[in-house]
Design an enzyme around this catalytic site. Structure first.
Site: not given
Ligand SMILES: *Cc1c(COP(=O)(O)O)cnc(C)c1O
Length: 409
Positions: A146, A231, A264
């Site tokens: 994700f 990520d 986050k």
């Molecule tokens: C939440 C998340 C995203 C997206 O972040 P948003 O601030 O909701 O756009 C991308 N990568 C990972 C691993 C996430 O947990």
């Protein structure tokens, strides 16, 4: 409609349904106040927050350091365009460079500031394209990945239900089986622009990559000239007890990636995202005019992030210690709990049957906020300052909640 008294949860929920687009389903509660790891709803209900806005509120709610930093900054200078800079923006970029690799970022490393995780990944996606050009059209990601909801980040996201309504996406990303080194060895070649991975997959159910995977991924991408993009939007900024999940020896094995994306927990509740590009060619990944944002690097957001980072630094040993003892206690709390997986304070409690949604609802009624991250697993991503006593109060409540939704005595 309100009759002069404060509207209750039912009224707000009705008004929500009449005014907001139905992208998130019905809201579980209407929340009005938070303090530390505790939340209150519009009817006076009290909750222990074990989700922290999905790994966002690293310091819980209304932390005095964040309140002071944000209040002072908004009262001094709230926003400038990126025709200008501010001390807060520069300090945040310097701070991120210093903490994103244990020994400090290599010379030449550079930061791009954004306002969310998907924007950080969107910028990383553009870096991957610029790096790959026509010679390297292939982009690799993992099953279960994700990376966000904008079109580039969505192209890197695996779940068909998120992607398919929006085809065509800007790339045909190839999704490799999770943690499968042999599949990775087969896939990486001179036509690959990048491998994009979460060191701990969050939305796929809190799954850390197996030991050795990232090390091999680094060797393969280095040999072939592909970028390794990590990520760390959910797993970074102290969530696992290390600044970055890939700093954990058994997760990252000492790898230095080319690009790390963050969001986050970075802003302690304020919308902040960042891309940290590492190494001597980092600054060339996106050149003048090739990317931009109005809000990225906003001084209030930067001040919130700096204040959060200062406090989180002192909490890292606590996150490791509480994560270690809590997961042992949770694993022993009920026979229907088959596994507790994750790192630090990013955990999933896995059950022997697919009752996670019912369990999360039951726990909410009992005053605990968690989320069903998979049909058979609930996620715990509490404020990093959660106390041992608060964690123990959840462990004590869990068996009765599990019984209530598995039909046991
Ligand atoms: C939440 C998340 C995203 C997206 O972040 P948003 O601030 O909701 O756009 C991308 N990568 C990972 C691993 C996430 O947990």
């Amino acid at each position: 409609m309100s009759t002069g008294t404060t509207p209750d949860q039912a009224t707000w929920t009705q008004r929500y349904g009449d005014a907001l687009m139905n992208t998130f389903g019905a809201p579980k509660r209407v929340l009005v106040r938070g303090e530390g790891a505790v939340l209150w709803d519009a009817d006076g209900g009290r909750y222990l927050d074990l989700l922290a806005g999905i790994a966002v509120n690293a310091l819980g709610h209304a932390h005095p350091a964040v309140v002071a930093a944000v209040s002072e900054q908004v009262a001094t200078l709230g926003h400038v365009s990126n025709f200008f800079t501010t001390p807060q923006q520069v300090r945040l970029a310097e701070r991120l460079l210093a903490l994103v690799e244990p020994g400090g970022a290599p010379a030449g490393s550079r930061v791009f500031l954004a306002s969310s995780g998907t924007e950080a990944n969107e910028a990383a996606f553009k870096m991957v394209r610029r790096h790959g050009g026509r010679q390297r059209p292939r982009i690799l990601a993992l099953e279960g990945a994700f990376h966000g909801r904008t079109m580039g980040a969505l192209a890197l996201t695996h779940k068909a239900a998120y992607r398919e309504p929006f085809a065509p996406l800007p790339a045909e990303v190839e999704f490799l089986p999770f943690g499968d080194v042999a599949a990775l060895e087969r896939a990486v070649g001179p036509d690959v622009a990048a491998l994009v991975v979460e060191p701990v997959q969050g939305e796929a159910g809190v799954r850390p990559l197996p030991p050795g995977y990232l090390g091999r991924a680094r060797e393969l991408t280095q040999e072939s000239g592909a970028l390794l993009v990590l990520d760390e939007v959910q797993s970074g900024m102290g969530r696992t007890g290390a600044w970055m999940a890939h700093h954990l020896e058994h997760v990252g094995g000492g790898v230095v990636p080319d690009v790390v994306t963050l969001a986050k927990g970075l802003g302690g509740g304020f919308p902040v995202g960042a891309v940290v590009a590492l190494g001597e060619h980092a600054g060339a990944l996106l050149g003048p005019g090739e990317h931009g944002t109005t809000f990225g690097g906003n001084p209030v957001a930067a001040a919130a992030a700096l204040a959060t980072i200062d406090v989180v630094e002192g909490l890292l040993p606590h996150v490791r210690e509480l994560g270690r003892t809590w997961r042992e206690d949770l694993a022993a709390a009920h026979p229907a709990i088959t596994e507790v997986r994750g790192e630090g304070l990013l955990l999933a409690v896995r059950l022997s049957s697919p009752v996670a949604a019912a369990l999360a609802a039951e726990l909410m009624d009992r005053g605990f906020v968690v989320n069903p991250v998979a049909p058979d697993a609930v996620r715990l991503a509490p404020p990093l300052l959660l106390t041992h006593e608060q964690a123990a109060s959840f462990t004590a409540e869990l068996p009765a909640a599990v019984d209530a939704c598995t039909g046991a005595p």
